[in-house]
Write an enzyme that holds these catalytic residues in place. Structure first.
Site, mmCIF file in Angstrom:
data_model
loop_
_atom_site.group_PDB
_atom_site.id
_atom_site.type_symbol
_atom_site.label_atom_id
_atom_site.label_comp_id
_atom_site.label_asym_id
_atom_site.label_seq_id
_atom_site.Cartn_x
_atom_site.Cartn_y
_atom_site.Cartn_z
ATOM 1 N N LEU A 31 0.719 -1.218 0.021
ATOM 2 C CA LEU A 31 -0.097 0.117 0.000
ATOM 3 C C LEU A 31 0.790 1.242 0.153
ATOM 4 O O LEU A 31 0.150 2.259 0.397
ATOM 5 C CB LEU A 31 -1.116 -0.040 1.330
ATOM 6 C CG LEU A 31 -1.677 -1.305 1.196
ATOM 7 C CD1 LEU A 31 -2.913 -1.354 2.414
ATOM 8 C CD2 LEU A 31 -2.834 -1.220 -0.087
ATOM 9 N N ASP B 246 4.946 4.511 -6.722
ATOM 10 C CA ASP B 246 4.518 4.627 -5.173
ATOM 11 C C ASP B 246 4.747 6.116 -4.785
ATOM 12 O O ASP B 246 3.894 6.862 -4.310
ATOM 13 C CB ASP B 246 5.143 3.701 -4.065
ATOM 14 C CG ASP B 246 4.586 2.325 -4.577
ATOM 15 O OD1 ASP B 246 4.087 1.885 -5.530
ATOM 16 O OD2 ASP B 246 4.707 1.446 -3.417
HETATM 17 O O1 PMV Z 1 3.549 -5.046 -4.491
HETATM 18 P P1 PMV Z 1 3.675 -3.386 -4.952
HETATM 19 O O2 PMV Z 1 2.773 -2.730 -4.436
HETATM 20 O O3 PMV Z 1 4.981 -2.897 -4.767
HETATM 21 O O4 PMV Z 1 3.357 -3.432 -6.427
HETATM 22 C C1 PMV Z 1 4.156 -4.013 -7.488
HETATM 23 C C2 PMV Z 1 3.570 -3.759 -8.687
HETATM 24 C C3 PMV Z 1 4.045 -4.503 -10.114
HETATM 25 O O5 PMV Z 1 3.545 -3.993 -11.339
HETATM 26 C C4 PMV Z 1 3.784 -5.988 -9.920
HETATM 27 C C5 PMV Z 1 5.573 -4.334 -10.249
HETATM 28 C C6 PMV Z 1 6.165 -2.926 -10.654
HETATM 29 O O6 PMV Z 1 7.189 -2.623 -10.271
HETATM 30 O O7 PMV Z 1 5.339 -2.023 -10.987
#
Ligand code: PMV
Length: 289
Positions: A92, A132
Protein backbone atom coordinates in the site's frame (compact mmCIF):
# COMPACT_ATOMS: atom_id res chain seq x y z
CA UNK A 1 4.60 20.82 12.81
CA UNK A 2 2.75 17.85 11.31
CA UNK A 3 3.53 16.68 7.77
CA UNK A 4 1.84 13.87 5.87
CA UNK A 5 1.92 11.80 2.68
CA UNK A 6 -0.47 9.37 1.01
CA UNK A 7 -0.29 5.61 0.59
CA UNK A 8 -1.41 4.10 -2.72
CA UNK A 9 -3.35 1.33 -4.38
CA UNK A 10 -3.07 0.02 -7.91
CA UNK A 11 -6.70 -0.14 -9.07
CA UNK A 12 -5.90 -1.77 -12.42
CA UNK A 13 -2.81 -2.73 -14.41
CA UNK A 14 -0.11 -4.12 -12.09
CA UNK A 15 2.44 -6.41 -13.79
CA UNK A 16 1.57 -5.28 -17.34
CA UNK A 17 2.84 -1.85 -16.16
CA UNK A 18 6.32 -3.43 -15.91
CA UNK A 19 6.19 -3.93 -19.72
CA UNK A 20 5.27 -0.35 -20.53
CA UNK A 21 1.47 -0.56 -20.33
CA UNK A 22 -0.52 1.93 -18.23
CA UNK A 23 -1.78 1.30 -14.70
CA UNK A 24 -4.57 3.14 -12.88
CA UNK A 25 -3.33 4.16 -9.46
CA UNK A 26 -5.00 5.94 -6.58
CA UNK A 27 -3.59 7.76 -3.56
CA UNK A 28 -5.06 6.66 -0.24
CA UNK A 29 -6.31 9.45 1.99
CA UNK A 30 -4.32 7.76 4.77
CA UNK A 31 -0.61 7.29 4.74
CA UNK A 32 2.15 8.49 7.03
CA UNK A 33 2.36 11.49 9.33
CA UNK A 34 5.58 12.99 10.67
CA UNK A 35 5.87 15.48 13.52
CA UNK A 36 8.99 17.65 13.41
CA UNK A 37 10.49 19.31 16.51
CA UNK A 38 13.82 21.03 17.16
CA UNK A 39 16.52 18.41 17.75
CA UNK A 40 19.57 16.64 16.31
CA UNK A 41 18.17 14.42 13.59
CA UNK A 42 16.60 11.52 15.49
CA UNK A 43 13.87 9.57 13.69
CA UNK A 44 11.43 7.94 16.12
CA UNK A 45 8.92 5.29 15.04
CA UNK A 46 7.01 4.50 18.27
CA UNK A 47 4.87 1.77 16.56
CA UNK A 48 8.08 -0.20 15.95
CA UNK A 49 9.76 0.91 19.22
CA UNK A 50 12.54 2.20 17.00
CA UNK A 51 14.80 5.25 17.23
CA UNK A 52 17.26 5.93 14.42
CA UNK A 53 20.17 8.15 15.39
CA UNK A 54 22.08 9.37 12.31
CA UNK A 55 25.18 9.80 14.51
CA UNK A 56 25.18 6.02 15.15
CA UNK A 57 25.54 5.07 11.44
CA UNK A 58 23.15 2.11 11.57
CA UNK A 59 23.46 -0.12 8.53
CA UNK A 60 19.79 -1.21 8.43
CA UNK A 61 18.06 -0.18 5.16
CA UNK A 62 15.62 2.13 6.93
CA UNK A 63 18.50 4.09 8.48
CA UNK A 64 20.27 4.31 5.12
CA UNK A 65 17.05 5.42 3.42
CA UNK A 66 16.55 8.12 6.07
CA UNK A 67 20.14 9.27 5.60
CA UNK A 68 19.57 9.66 1.82
CA UNK A 69 16.66 12.02 2.53
CA UNK A 70 18.40 13.90 5.36
CA UNK A 71 21.54 14.51 3.30
CA UNK A 72 19.51 15.96 0.43
CA UNK A 73 17.71 18.26 2.88
CA UNK A 74 21.01 19.61 4.27
CA UNK A 75 20.77 17.72 7.59
CA UNK A 76 18.43 20.14 9.38
CA UNK A 77 18.44 20.25 13.21
CA UNK A 78 15.08 18.57 13.77
CA UNK A 79 13.88 15.34 15.36
CA UNK A 80 11.05 13.46 13.70
CA UNK A 81 8.29 11.24 15.11
CA UNK A 82 6.68 9.07 12.46
CA UNK A 83 3.28 7.32 12.52
CA UNK A 84 2.00 4.80 9.96
CA UNK A 85 -1.76 5.16 9.43
CA UNK A 86 -1.96 2.18 7.08
CA UNK A 87 -0.59 -1.39 7.19
CA UNK A 88 3.09 -1.67 6.34
CA UNK A 89 4.64 -4.30 4.07
CA UNK A 90 1.27 -4.82 2.38
CA UNK A 91 1.78 -3.19 -1.02
CA UNK A 92 0.00 0.00 0.00
CA UNK A 93 2.98 2.27 -0.53
CA UNK A 94 3.88 2.77 3.13
CA UNK A 95 7.62 3.06 2.45
CA UNK A 96 7.09 5.71 -0.24
CA UNK A 97 4.66 7.61 2.02
CA UNK A 98 7.29 7.44 4.77
CA UNK A 99 9.94 8.91 2.47
CA UNK A 100 7.67 11.68 1.21
CA UNK A 101 6.43 12.64 4.69
CA UNK A 102 10.01 12.70 6.03
CA UNK A 103 11.17 14.75 3.03
CA UNK A 104 8.39 17.27 3.58
CA UNK A 105 9.13 17.45 7.31
CA UNK A 106 12.76 18.24 6.43
CA UNK A 107 11.67 21.05 4.08
CA UNK A 108 12.02 19.35 0.69
CA UNK A 109 9.55 20.02 -2.10
CA UNK A 110 9.12 19.72 -5.86
CA UNK A 111 11.83 17.87 -7.79
CA UNK A 112 14.08 17.65 -4.70
CA UNK A 113 11.33 15.88 -2.76
CA UNK A 114 10.73 13.40 -5.61
CA UNK A 115 14.48 12.76 -5.94
CA UNK A 116 14.88 12.11 -2.19
CA UNK A 117 11.87 9.77 -2.13
CA UNK A 118 13.21 7.84 -5.15
CA UNK A 119 16.60 7.50 -3.43
CA UNK A 120 14.93 6.18 -0.27
CA UNK A 121 12.75 3.75 -2.26
CA UNK A 122 15.82 2.53 -4.14
CA UNK A 123 17.55 1.69 -0.82
CA UNK A 124 14.45 -0.19 0.39
CA UNK A 125 13.21 -1.86 -2.84
CA UNK A 126 16.17 -2.10 -5.22
CA UNK A 127 14.67 -0.99 -8.55
CA UNK A 128 11.31 0.70 -7.89
CA UNK A 129 9.22 1.88 -10.85
CA UNK A 130 8.65 5.19 -9.06
CA UNK A 131 4.88 4.78 -9.07
CA UNK A 132 4.51 4.71 -5.29
CA UNK A 133 6.27 7.96 -4.40
CA UNK A 134 4.88 9.75 -7.47
CA UNK A 135 1.31 8.89 -6.44
CA UNK A 136 2.11 9.67 -2.81
CA UNK A 137 3.22 13.19 -3.74
CA UNK A 138 0.50 13.90 -6.31
CA UNK A 139 -2.56 12.49 -4.48
CA UNK A 140 -5.81 11.62 -6.25
CA UNK A 141 -6.04 9.30 -9.25
CA UNK A 142 -3.58 8.93 -12.07
CA UNK A 143 -2.60 6.90 -15.08
CA UNK A 144 0.99 5.74 -14.73
CA UNK A 145 3.37 4.45 -17.37
CA UNK A 146 7.08 3.77 -16.90
CA UNK A 147 7.97 6.05 -19.80
CA UNK A 148 5.55 8.89 -19.15
CA UNK A 149 5.19 8.89 -15.35
CA UNK A 150 1.89 9.92 -13.83
CA UNK A 151 -0.85 11.90 -15.52
CA UNK A 152 -3.50 13.10 -13.12
CA UNK A 153 -7.11 12.07 -13.54
CA UNK A 154 -9.83 14.25 -12.08
CA UNK A 155 -12.46 12.25 -10.19
CA UNK A 156 -14.55 12.28 -7.03
CA UNK A 157 -13.17 10.44 -3.97
CA UNK A 158 -13.67 6.67 -4.14
CA UNK A 159 -14.42 4.46 -1.13
CA UNK A 160 -12.72 1.08 -1.15
CA UNK A 161 -12.46 -1.83 1.18
CA UNK A 162 -9.04 -3.40 1.51
CA UNK A 163 -8.48 -6.85 2.96
CA UNK A 164 -5.25 -8.66 3.75
CA UNK A 165 -4.77 -12.31 2.74
CA UNK A 166 -2.60 -12.87 5.82
CA UNK A 167 0.20 -13.96 3.47
CA UNK A 168 3.13 -11.74 2.53
CA UNK A 169 2.97 -10.52 -1.04
CA UNK A 170 5.61 -11.82 -3.42
CA UNK A 171 6.27 -8.97 -5.83
CA UNK A 172 9.76 -10.15 -6.81
CA UNK A 173 8.75 -13.79 -7.34
CA UNK A 174 5.56 -12.93 -9.23
CA UNK A 175 7.32 -10.39 -11.50
CA UNK A 176 9.86 -13.15 -12.30
CA UNK A 177 7.06 -15.64 -13.01
CA UNK A 178 5.36 -13.26 -15.48
CA UNK A 179 8.72 -12.80 -17.24
CA UNK A 180 9.01 -16.59 -17.51
CA UNK A 181 5.47 -16.93 -18.89
CA UNK A 182 6.18 -14.18 -21.39
CA UNK A 183 9.09 -16.29 -22.66
CA UNK A 184 7.07 -19.54 -22.78
CA UNK A 185 3.64 -18.33 -24.00
CA UNK A 186 4.51 -15.01 -25.55
CA UNK A 187 1.40 -14.47 -27.72
CA UNK A 188 -1.03 -15.31 -24.95
CA UNK A 189 0.73 -13.13 -22.38
CA UNK A 190 1.01 -10.18 -24.78
CA UNK A 191 -2.68 -10.57 -25.54
CA UNK A 192 -3.47 -10.41 -21.83
CA UNK A 193 -1.32 -7.27 -21.40
CA UNK A 194 -3.24 -5.62 -24.25
CA UNK A 195 -6.57 -6.69 -22.71
CA UNK A 196 -5.49 -5.29 -19.32
CA UNK A 197 -4.50 -1.99 -21.00
CA UNK A 198 -8.06 -1.77 -22.38
CA UNK A 199 -9.46 -2.43 -18.90
CA UNK A 200 -7.25 0.37 -17.53
CA UNK A 201 -8.70 2.78 -20.12
CA UNK A 202 -12.25 1.61 -19.37
CA UNK A 203 -11.65 1.84 -15.62
CA UNK A 204 -10.16 5.34 -15.84
CA UNK A 205 -13.18 6.51 -17.83
CA UNK A 206 -15.54 4.87 -15.31
CA UNK A 207 -13.76 6.52 -12.35
CA UNK A 208 -13.95 9.94 -14.05
CA UNK A 209 -17.72 9.46 -14.52
CA UNK A 210 -18.25 8.02 -11.02
CA UNK A 211 -19.51 4.78 -12.57
CA UNK A 212 -18.31 2.35 -9.93
CA UNK A 213 -20.24 -0.63 -11.30
CA UNK A 214 -18.18 -0.39 -14.49
CA UNK A 215 -14.97 0.07 -12.51
CA UNK A 216 -15.81 -3.06 -10.49
CA UNK A 217 -16.46 -5.03 -13.68
CA UNK A 218 -13.07 -3.97 -15.06
CA UNK A 219 -11.40 -4.98 -11.78
CA UNK A 220 -12.96 -8.44 -11.85
CA UNK A 221 -11.88 -8.94 -15.48
CA UNK A 222 -8.37 -7.72 -14.62
CA UNK A 223 -8.26 -10.29 -11.81
CA UNK A 224 -9.02 -13.13 -14.30
CA UNK A 225 -5.97 -12.08 -16.34
CA UNK A 226 -3.83 -11.80 -13.22
CA UNK A 227 -4.85 -15.29 -12.19
CA UNK A 228 -3.94 -16.60 -15.66
CA UNK A 229 -0.58 -14.82 -15.34
CA UNK A 230 0.02 -16.88 -12.18
CA UNK A 231 0.21 -13.93 -9.77
CA UNK A 232 -2.89 -14.78 -7.72
CA UNK A 233 -3.15 -17.40 -4.94
CA UNK A 234 -5.88 -19.43 -3.21
CA UNK A 235 -6.47 -16.80 -0.51
CA UNK A 236 -6.82 -13.99 -3.07
CA UNK A 237 -9.32 -16.03 -5.13
CA UNK A 238 -11.27 -16.87 -1.98
CA UNK A 239 -11.41 -13.23 -0.89
CA UNK A 240 -12.55 -12.09 -4.35
CA UNK A 241 -15.34 -14.70 -4.26
CA UNK A 242 -16.45 -13.63 -0.77
CA UNK A 243 -16.47 -9.98 -1.88
CA UNK A 244 -18.63 -10.70 -4.94
CA UNK A 245 -21.03 -12.83 -2.85
CA UNK A 246 -21.32 -9.92 -0.40
CA UNK A 247 -22.39 -7.58 -3.22
CA UNK A 248 -19.13 -5.96 -4.33
CA UNK A 249 -19.19 -4.54 -7.86
CA UNK A 250 -15.74 -6.03 -8.35
CA UNK A 251 -12.61 -7.20 -6.54
CA UNK A 252 -8.99 -7.97 -7.35
CA UNK A 253 -5.54 -8.26 -5.89
CA UNK A 254 -3.52 -5.05 -5.71
CA UNK A 255 0.24 -4.82 -6.25
CA UNK A 256 2.60 -7.73 -6.69
CA UNK A 257 0.21 -10.55 -5.70
CA UNK A 258 0.97 -14.06 -4.50
CA UNK A 259 -0.43 -12.77 -1.17
CA UNK A 260 -0.78 -9.22 0.13
CA UNK A 261 -3.98 -7.24 -0.25
CA UNK A 262 -7.27 -7.49 -2.13
CA UNK A 263 -9.37 -4.44 -2.97
CA UNK A 264 -13.12 -4.35 -3.53
CA UNK A 265 -15.47 -1.61 -4.71
CA UNK A 266 -19.16 -1.38 -3.80
CA UNK A 267 -21.10 -2.45 -0.70
CA UNK A 268 -17.95 -1.93 1.33
CA UNK A 269 -19.53 -2.42 4.77
CA UNK A 270 -20.99 -5.82 3.77
CA UNK A 271 -17.72 -6.89 2.11
CA UNK A 272 -15.66 -5.86 5.14
CA UNK A 273 -18.04 -7.77 7.40
CA UNK A 274 -17.88 -10.92 5.25
CA UNK A 275 -14.08 -10.81 5.06
CA UNK A 276 -13.80 -10.27 8.81
CA UNK A 277 -16.13 -13.23 9.48
CA UNK A 278 -13.89 -15.37 7.24
CA UNK A 279 -10.89 -14.35 9.38
CA UNK A 280 -9.28 -11.74 7.11
CA UNK A 281 -8.11 -8.34 8.39
CA UNK A 282 -9.87 -5.51 6.62
CA UNK A 283 -10.02 -1.75 6.64
CA UNK A 284 -11.93 0.94 4.81
CA UNK A 285 -9.97 3.37 2.67
CA UNK A 286 -10.69 6.32 0.43
CA UNK A 287 -8.82 7.29 -2.72
CA UNK A 288 -8.55 11.07 -2.51
CA UNK A 289 -6.30 13.98 -3.37
O1 PMV B 1 3.60 -4.94 -4.62
P1 PMV B 1 3.74 -3.49 -4.98
O2 PMV B 1 2.71 -2.61 -4.39
O3 PMV B 1 5.12 -2.97 -4.81
O4 PMV B 1 3.38 -3.36 -6.55
C1 PMV B 1 4.09 -4.03 -7.53
C2 PMV B 1 3.52 -3.67 -8.87
C3 PMV B 1 4.10 -4.46 -10.02
O5 PMV B 1 3.46 -3.98 -11.20
C4 PMV B 1 3.80 -5.93 -9.87
C5 PMV B 1 5.61 -4.28 -10.14
C6 PMV B 1 6.07 -2.90 -10.53
O6 PMV B 1 7.26 -2.62 -10.31
O7 PMV B 1 5.29 -2.12 -11.09
Amino acid sequence: MLHSAHGKVILLGEHSVVYGHPALAGALADGVTVEATAGRGLLRIPQWELVIDPAAALEVPLARAYEEIRRRAGEPAVDLALTFNLPTGAGLGSSAAMAVAIGRALGLQGAALADAAMASETVIHGTPSGLDHTVSIAGGFGLFTRAGGLSALRAAPLRLVIGHTGKARDTKGRVARVAQLLGERSDEVRGRFAAIAELVARGADAVARGSYGELGQAMTENQRHLEALDVSCAEIERMCGIARDAGAFGAKLTGGGGGGCVIAVGNDAAVADAWRKAGFQTFAATVAA
